[in-house]
Design an enzyme around this catalytic site. Sequence first.
Site, PDB file in Angstrom:
ATOM      1  N   SER A 144      11.875   3.475  -8.759  1.00 54.38           N
ATOM      2  CA  SER A 144      10.491   3.908  -8.526  1.00 54.38           C
ATOM      3  C   SER A 144       9.965   4.958  -9.496  1.00 54.38           C
ATOM      4  CB  SER A 144      10.346   4.428  -7.092  1.00 54.38           C
ATOM      5  OG  SER A 144      10.338   3.358  -6.173  1.00 54.38           O
ATOM      6  N   LYS A 147       6.811   4.093 -11.370  1.00 54.91           N
ATOM      7  CA  LYS A 147       5.461   4.332 -10.871  1.00 54.91           C
ATOM      8  C   LYS A 147       4.716   5.389 -11.682  1.00 54.91           C
ATOM      9  CE  LYS A 147       6.312   3.047  -6.020  1.00 54.91           C
ATOM     10  NZ  LYS A 147       7.717   2.613  -6.126  1.00 54.91           N
ATOM     11  N   SER A 342       6.128   7.104  -2.622  1.00 57.00           N
ATOM     12  CA  SER A 342       6.732   6.043  -3.433  1.00 57.00           C
ATOM     13  C   SER A 342       6.308   4.677  -2.903  1.00 57.00           C
ATOM     14  CB  SER A 342       8.261   6.165  -3.440  1.00 57.00           C
ATOM     15  OG  SER A 342       8.802   5.446  -4.527  1.00 57.00           O
TER      16      SER A 342
END
Length: 500
Positions: A144, A147, A342
């Site tokens: 993640s 991102k 997240s």
Amino acid sequence: MMPTDPNSVGEHKSGSEQLGDRHQLRMTRRRRIKRRWRVALATLVAVILVAGYACMDLADLVPGPLTLAKTSHSSVPPAVMMGVPPTLAADKPGSAADAGQVQQLVNAFADTPGLGNGYSLVVRQADGRVLAQRNADQARQPASTMKTLTAAAAASVLDMSSQLDTEAVLDSSAPSQATLTLRGHGDMLLGVGKDDPMHVNGRAGLGTLAEKTAQALRRQGIDRVALAYQDTLFGDDREPEGIAENNPDGIYFQMPVSMAVDEARQGRTEPVVYPDAGVYLPRVENPAQAAAVSFASRLMESGIQVDNAQGPDRADHAQGRVLARISSARLSEVMSLMLRNSDNSLAELFGRLTALALNMPNSPAGAVKAVVSTLNKLGVDTAGLNMADCSGLTPGSVLRVGTLADVQQLALADKGLTPLVKGLSVVGLTGTAASRKVDDQADGLIRVKTGTLDQVTSLTGNVIRRSGGVLVFAVIINDSEDAAAARQAVDTLVGSLDRI
């Protein structure tokens, strides 16, 4: 007895008595005059003091509610803002960081039992000077932390102060029945009740939209409608290929839709006390239609008969005029929610919105193309970068740690990327990093984006040094021998950087 005339009393007194009364009267008048002057003077002083303080308050020389400076009003609730560390000041670097001390920390990290060999890391000053790095040229799966790339691209392309509207569109051209179409523009955080100004999730409420729509319909003498919904914003290609492998039961990702209530989650208990909290739940099969059904229910509560309330029709186009609309939280607030929690679904949403803004293909591949091309224009080193999606959930994504560090440097230097910096979780305080344990004295000094998959532990962000200045870092570990030990090693390394 005759009443006494007060004006004749003095006529019956002696001369000395009358003289004494006149003296007493003069003294009384003088006291009254002095008292009036004192009151007037005190009032004047008070006015001068108040006016003076107000002037200083306006000039921001003393604390107070007044100011001449431009201000921005945030509707983010106190709970969201809690734990925000001091303003990052990349233009005030403080003393140069000791590269030798950083290298010692990196050496200790590398010696951690169970870490394995599949790791990469870099630590830099905010101006880009590398203090230490290991295996930085090796591309690894970032989970993640990917991102942050999507956030940087979206923040530089989109108007982060803008909002996503959801509209009720009336077509009354047919004489037999009016048709109302619910049209969305990407707000997947709708609420079922009234607008909620205290939270991002539910900021725009279908209950409020229903009340506004019912009032507008009654003004036109309409009390009965057929309902449709439009969900064409993101075309037919919506789900990144292969994402299902890391999305069991659909709980970690909802493909982007034009509108959804609570990101299409089902099973939340009511009332939801903290709607902005990230939770993993199954999703409804058709989020846009489910939102329309909820809207129909609210409309009927407002006195409008909806003939097909349980089965609104899907429409390719919404014809007619907009009767009412509701608006999401600002995109900057939605981005903060995405980073703190997240949120894979919102990350893909930002990628798709970026692609639409750049006139790139309206697809998951188009979103990736939009993000990568924007990063290149921003000067981010994308060598070795392969994005399988915009969230890092889909298997196959890889990048070098230097790409993550470049994004952090850019965010600190470019005020246009402030939503990215502010959206990072604060270690020990907020978001996915709230439970990360580092030195207690470092709590509030470290902002991060976490990344976790079965074989991935990653972390990127910035650290405020106690001696002044900011460091940026990125760490990725793939296929560790001991996942718990690997995570602790990352926390120990990053939690020591504030003392460098």
